[in-house]
Design a protein around this motif. Sequence first.
Motif, mmCIF file in Angstrom:
data_model
loop_
_atom_site.group_PDB
_atom_site.id
_atom_site.type_symbol
_atom_site.label_atom_id
_atom_site.label_comp_id
_atom_site.label_asym_id
_atom_site.label_seq_id
_atom_site.Cartn_x
_atom_site.Cartn_y
_atom_site.Cartn_z
ATOM 1 N N SER A 81 0.871 -1.165 0.000
ATOM 2 C CA SER A 81 0.000 0.000 0.000
ATOM 3 C C SER A 81 0.915 1.223 0.000
ATOM 4 O O SER A 81 1.491 1.577 1.027
ATOM 5 N N ILE A 82 1.090 1.826 -1.169
ATOM 6 C CA ILE A 82 2.077 2.901 -1.305
ATOM 7 C C ILE A 82 1.549 4.199 -0.702
ATOM 8 O O ILE A 82 2.258 4.885 0.031
ATOM 9 N N ILE A 83 0.311 4.531 -1.031
ATOM 10 C CA ILE A 83 -0.381 5.622 -0.338
ATOM 11 C C ILE A 83 -1.668 5.026 0.210
ATOM 12 O O ILE A 83 -2.585 4.719 -0.551
ATOM 13 N N SER A 84 -1.713 4.813 1.499
ATOM 14 C CA SER A 84 -2.905 4.233 2.114
ATOM 15 C C SER A 84 -4.092 5.166 1.894
ATOM 16 O O SER A 84 -3.947 6.394 1.903
ATOM 17 N N CYS A 85 -5.252 4.561 1.721
ATOM 18 C CA CYS A 85 -6.452 5.341 1.410
ATOM 19 C C CYS A 85 -6.745 6.376 2.500
ATOM 20 O O CYS A 85 -6.724 6.054 3.685
ATOM 21 N N TYR A 86 -7.001 7.583 2.062
ATOM 22 C CA TYR A 86 -7.453 8.623 2.986
ATOM 23 C C TYR A 86 -8.417 9.545 2.256
ATOM 24 O O TYR A 86 -8.433 9.615 1.023
ATOM 25 N N GLU A 87 -9.201 10.235 3.023
ATOM 26 C CA GLU A 87 -10.228 11.097 2.445
ATOM 27 C C GLU A 87 -9.594 12.242 1.664
ATOM 28 O O GLU A 87 -8.715 12.940 2.165
ATOM 29 N N GLY A 88 -10.058 12.397 0.430
ATOM 30 C CA GLY A 88 -9.636 13.539 -0.361
ATOM 31 C C GLY A 88 -8.412 13.325 -1.224
ATOM 32 O O GLY A 88 -8.014 14.226 -1.975
ATOM 33 N N PHE A 89 -7.790 12.148 -1.160
ATOM 34 C CA PHE A 89 -6.636 11.920 -2.028
ATOM 35 C C PHE A 89 -7.085 11.822 -3.481
ATOM 36 O O PHE A 89 -8.107 11.216 -3.799
ATOM 37 N N LEU A 91 -5.333 11.768 -7.794
ATOM 38 C CA LEU A 91 -4.123 11.602 -8.602
ATOM 39 C C LEU A 91 -3.477 12.936 -8.947
ATOM 40 O O LEU A 91 -2.285 12.988 -9.280
ATOM 41 N N GLU A 92 -4.250 14.007 -8.887
ATOM 42 C CA GLU A 92 -3.703 15.327 -9.187
ATOM 43 C C GLU A 92 -2.639 15.752 -8.171
ATOM 44 O O GLU A 92 -1.840 16.649 -8.435
ATOM 45 N N LYS A 93 -2.614 15.063 -7.035
ATOM 46 C CA LYS A 93 -1.679 15.435 -5.964
ATOM 47 C C LYS A 93 -0.275 14.874 -6.183
ATOM 48 O O LYS A 93 0.659 15.246 -5.464
ATOM 49 N N ILE A 94 -0.129 13.946 -7.134
ATOM 50 C CA ILE A 94 1.164 13.292 -7.338
ATOM 51 C C ILE A 94 1.519 13.248 -8.829
ATOM 52 O O ILE A 94 0.668 13.469 -9.686
ATOM 53 N N THR A 95 2.787 12.957 -9.102
ATOM 54 C CA THR A 95 3.239 12.693 -10.468
ATOM 55 C C THR A 95 3.468 11.192 -10.575
ATOM 56 O O THR A 95 4.464 10.667 -10.052
ATOM 57 N N ILE A 96 2.559 10.517 -11.216
ATOM 58 C CA ILE A 96 2.561 9.052 -11.184
ATOM 59 C C ILE A 96 3.804 8.446 -11.817
ATOM 60 O O ILE A 96 4.269 7.375 -11.404
ATOM 61 N N GLU A 97 4.399 9.114 -12.818
ATOM 62 C CA GLU A 97 5.602 8.578 -13.466
ATOM 63 C C GLU A 97 6.737 8.390 -12.465
ATOM 64 O O GLU A 97 7.555 7.479 -12.623
ATOM 65 N N ASN A 98 6.792 9.235 -11.455
ATOM 66 C CA ASN A 98 7.840 9.090 -10.438
ATOM 67 C C ASN A 98 7.681 7.793 -9.655
ATOM 68 O O ASN A 98 8.674 7.150 -9.281
ATOM 69 N N TYR A 99 6.446 7.405 -9.417
ATOM 70 C CA TYR A 99 6.160 6.156 -8.699
ATOM 71 C C TYR A 99 6.464 4.949 -9.584
ATOM 72 O O TYR A 99 7.010 3.941 -9.120
ATOM 73 N N ILE A 100 6.103 5.071 -10.847
ATOM 74 C CA ILE A 100 6.374 3.986 -11.797
ATOM 75 C C ILE A 100 7.876 3.720 -11.885
ATOM 76 O O ILE A 100 8.323 2.568 -11.911
ATOM 77 N N GLU A 101 8.660 4.781 -11.898
ATOM 78 C CA GLU A 101 10.114 4.654 -11.995
ATOM 79 C C GLU A 101 10.676 3.891 -10.797
ATOM 80 O O GLU A 101 11.540 3.013 -10.950
ATOM 81 N N GLU A 155 5.302 11.505 -1.845
ATOM 82 C CA GLU A 155 4.278 11.180 -0.856
ATOM 83 C C GLU A 155 4.099 9.668 -0.809
ATOM 84 O O GLU A 155 3.921 9.018 -1.836
ATOM 85 N N GLN A 156 4.155 9.113 0.388
ATOM 86 C CA GLN A 156 3.922 7.674 0.562
ATOM 87 C C GLN A 156 3.628 7.417 2.030
ATOM 88 O O GLN A 156 3.968 8.225 2.884
ATOM 89 N N SER A 157 2.981 6.298 2.291
ATOM 90 C CA SER A 157 2.657 5.952 3.686
ATOM 91 C C SER A 157 2.956 4.481 3.937
ATOM 92 O O SER A 157 2.234 3.798 4.653
ATOM 93 N N ILE A 158 4.006 3.996 3.317
ATOM 94 C CA ILE A 158 4.382 2.585 3.439
ATOM 95 C C ILE A 158 4.619 2.228 4.907
ATOM 96 O O ILE A 158 5.365 2.912 5.617
#
Length: 226
Positions: A81-89, A91-101, A155-158
């Motif tokens: 669980s890379i970013i655990s579910c929370y209210e209001g999260f 995809l606009e808050k992150i750059t997904i390509e950075n996570y993919i890398e 951003e992550q909550s591992i």
Amino acid sequence: MNLTEHYNQLYKSASESILNGNYSLDSKISDISDSRFGITLLLRPSEKIKANIQSFLKELKAIEPHQYYYPDSDIHITVMSIISCYEGFSLEKITIENYIEIIRKSIIDLDEIKIQFRGITGSNSAIMIQGFPSNGSLNNLRNRLRENFKNTALEQSIDSRYTISTAHSTVMRFKEKLQNPEQLMAVTEKFRDYNFGEFKADKLELVFNDWYQRERNTIQLKDFEL
């Protein structure tokens, strides 16, 4: 961790909670305003295993038809669980390509991931299929992800809720008062050591998801072939 011992302890505690009426109901399953979202790296079992799981769930549904049961599309094992579910999260808050890398970096030269689904365990709010990795590859991947994400400012909550170490799959959640707890536990006892099958993971999925991994709320972000 001794997975067998861990699952046994979970099952014993769950069984006592259910039979004593001390279980918990999930009040948010039917809440259409639930806005808890996150991103997860997961893998999914084979179609044959899913069919075996649905045979088990069919018996549970006959006893407790008003509970929440996972359809084939939603059955999964959480790798991380890379970013655990929370209210209001969003995809606009992150750059997904950075996570993919980071994930690409983490799966380089990774040994195959094989998992056997055998037996049932539970919690005070859910029933789960026990997963047993055949080698250390899944744990190696998790440790690589921990290390690689730790060395970024992403951003992550591992491991913020708990340190993930199992390979279980949640397949039923309690959303209403149980009508037949004794019969429910009788069915789980019947499948306590049932062999649902073994599968080799052919890909990992990075997804944007709600708390329950429901297909209708899931966005596929990237598949990683193994």
